[in-house]
Design a protein around this motif. Structure first.
Motif, PDB file in Angstrom:
ATOM      1  N   ARG A 131       0.818  -1.211   0.000  1.00  0.00           N
ATOM      2  CA  ARG A 131       0.000   0.000   0.000  1.00  0.00           C
ATOM      3  C   ARG A 131       0.855   1.265   0.000  1.00  0.00           C
ATOM      4  N   GLY A 132       2.146   1.090  -0.308  1.00  0.00           N
ATOM      5  CA  GLY A 132       3.007   2.263  -0.443  1.00  0.00           C
ATOM      6  C   GLY A 132       3.715   2.689   0.823  1.00  0.00           C
ATOM      7  N   ASP A 133       3.563   1.933   1.906  1.00  0.00           N
ATOM      8  CA  ASP A 133       4.260   2.245   3.146  1.00  0.00           C
ATOM      9  C   ASP A 133       5.651   1.614   3.132  1.00  0.00           C
ATOM     10  N   GLY A 134       6.512   2.074   4.017  1.00  0.00           N
ATOM     11  CA  GLY A 134       7.841   1.506   4.113  1.00  0.00           C
ATOM     12  C   GLY A 134       7.832   0.119   4.736  1.00  0.00           C
ATOM     13  N   ALA A 135       8.919  -0.605   4.546  1.00  0.00           N
ATOM     14  CA  ALA A 135       9.038  -1.954   5.091  1.00  0.00           C
ATOM     15  C   ALA A 135       9.139  -1.915   6.612  1.00  0.00           C
ATOM     16  N   ILE A 136       8.613  -2.952   7.256  1.00  0.00           N
ATOM     17  CA  ILE A 136       8.699  -3.110   8.700  1.00  0.00           C
ATOM     18  C   ILE A 136       9.759  -4.157   8.997  1.00  0.00           C
ATOM     19  N   GLU A 137      10.741  -3.806   9.781  1.00  0.00           N
ATOM     20  CA  GLU A 137      11.840  -4.710  10.094  1.00  0.00           C
ATOM     21  C   GLU A 137      11.467  -5.645  11.244  1.00  0.00           C
ATOM     22  N   SER A 138      12.090  -6.821  11.238  1.00  0.00           N
ATOM     23  CA  SER A 138      11.876  -7.816  12.294  1.00  0.00           C
ATOM     24  C   SER A 138      13.242  -8.280  12.800  1.00  0.00           C
ATOM     25  N   PRO A 139      13.841  -7.546  13.738  1.00  0.00           N
ATOM     26  CA  PRO A 139      15.223  -7.819  14.138  1.00  0.00           C
ATOM     27  C   PRO A 139      15.425  -9.039  15.033  1.00  0.00           C
ATOM     28  N   ARG A 140      14.385  -9.514  15.697  1.00  0.00           N
ATOM     29  CA  ARG A 140      14.561 -10.660  16.584  1.00  0.00           C
ATOM     30  C   ARG A 140      14.801 -11.937  15.777  1.00  0.00           C
ATOM     31  N   ALA A 141      15.680 -12.789  16.262  1.00  0.00           N
ATOM     32  CA  ALA A 141      16.053 -14.011  15.553  1.00  0.00           C
ATOM     33  C   ALA A 141      14.937 -15.054  15.609  1.00  0.00           C
ATOM     34  N   GLU A 142      14.909 -15.933  14.596  1.00  0.00           N
ATOM     35  CA  GLU A 142      13.904 -16.992  14.546  1.00  0.00           C
ATOM     36  C   GLU A 142      13.946 -17.860  15.795  1.00  0.00           C
ATOM     37  N   GLY A 143      15.143 -18.048  16.344  1.00  0.00           N
ATOM     38  CA  GLY A 143      15.298 -18.914  17.504  1.00  0.00           C
ATOM     39  C   GLY A 143      14.587 -18.430  18.748  1.00  0.00           C
TER      40      GLY A 143
END
Length: 339
Positions: free
Chosen positions: A120-132
């Motif tokens: 929808r034209g918004d910036g990306a949202i980061e997900s810094p926490r590791a999968e573990g």
């Protein structure tokens, strides 16, 4: 009421507030107002059934469609759009986007970012926490030895279509959810579970189905059931008492989070879907991406969709069910499973 004005006023969940309700706190600020909210999630004022009734029969490009769009837009959203335009004109920063999420598995965070914000034209949202940090050992939800973050439990139409009415329900899905939630709760007593539907009738169908599994018990409320005391709460890894099981519509989940979330798709029918009005009747609330955004962002470790996979994957559903189809694709990759 009766409070003196302040230098600054901060309003949380501002995107859900009725415009007239916002005027009161806004009038209390001498210098600065900070509105905090997300116009990609639940709107102000409109209940799902009201939204559906308003949308029925509205044709594209008409005055009625413009009116409906204006009703759906919150004051927060209108101010957001206006302030972004002013920023482009004079370079003065008036908006801030919080672009990092810590709640959920990064695969799920990336899905939510791409489907509901970036598209929808918004910036990306980061997900810094590791999968573990989002592991689990739930049986049936692992791939190549690693815990899954996404899953789809397929309930084909030949096991029972949706029951039609003002609010939709599907008993075949309700029975699957009741059995699976009980199985996982017994296995993982410290994990929390949310069960979400877009339809009140399906919430009641699930609650009734859970009576047979012991997850709910008869109650004297309007529904006739409530979460059984034995499953109402638990203690998390930090020793904090938390809600263990919640069953409800999307509106009851905004702002909440659970380790595992079940999403009851509910819709499964053979109605035509060529025109816009036909699509609204065929897919209903599954086309409302603000509600999907809330429903599909409550989980921390695992999101499980339960529904008719062929219905979602049908060619005519490509655009109306864009978000659910993207989730089905996620379930087919290394982070997911389809059962």
């Amino acid at each position: 009421e009766g409070m003196p004005p302040s230098e600054s006023v901060i309003v949380d969940e501002a995107a859900r507030a009725h415009p007239l309700d916002l005027f009161i706190p806004l009038s209390m600020a001498r210098r600065r107002v900070v509105l905090v909210g997300d116009h990609r999630q639940l709107p102000h004022l409109l209940e799902p059934d009201v939204e559906r009734q308003l949308a029925e029969g509205v044709e594209q490009g008409t005055v009625e469609e413009l009116t409906l769009a204006a009703i759906r837009a919150s004051l927060f959203e209108r101010l957001w759009v206006l302030l972004r335009k002013l920023e482009q004109q004079d370079g003065i920063r008036r908006t801030v986007t919080l672009n990092t999420q810590y709640r959920m598995h990064p695969a799920l965070g990336g899905f939510v970012s791409q489907v509901f914000y970036e598209a929808r034209g918004d910036g990306a949202i980061e997900s810094p926490r590791a999968e573990g940090q989002f592991t689990h050992d739930l049986p049936g939800y692992a791939k190549d030895g690693a815990p899954c973050a996404a899953a789809w439990l397929d309930v084909p139409r030949d096991r029972g279509a949706e029951q039609r009415g003002i609010s939709k329900s599907r008993s075949a899905e309700a029975r699957v959810i009741a059995g699976e939630v009980r199985r996982l709760l017994d296995h993982a007593p410290r994990l929390t579970f949310g069960v979400i539907s877009f339809y009140r009738a399906q919430v009641d169908e699930i609650g009734q189905a859970m009576l047979a599994t012991g997850l709910t018990e008869p109650a004297g409320n309007a529904r006739g059931w409530a979460v059984a005391e034995a499953f109402a709460s638990t203690y998390d890894a930090r020793g904090k008492k938390v809600e263990r099981l919640r069953i409800g519509t999307v509106d009851a989940f905004q702002g909440m989070e659970f380790d595992v979330v079940f999403l009851s798709v509910t819709r499964s029918n053979d109605l035509p879907g060529q025109t816009e009005e036909q699509r609204r009747r065929k897919y209903g609330h599954l086309m409302l991406e603000n509600r999907l955004c809330v429903a599909m962002s409550r989980q921390q470790r695992l999101l499980i969709a339960v529904g008719d996979l062929d219905f979602v994957r049908a060619e005519e559903a490509t655009e109306p069910l864009r978000a659910l189809r993207a989730f089905a694709e996620l379930c087919g990759d290394r982070h997911g499973t389809i059962r």
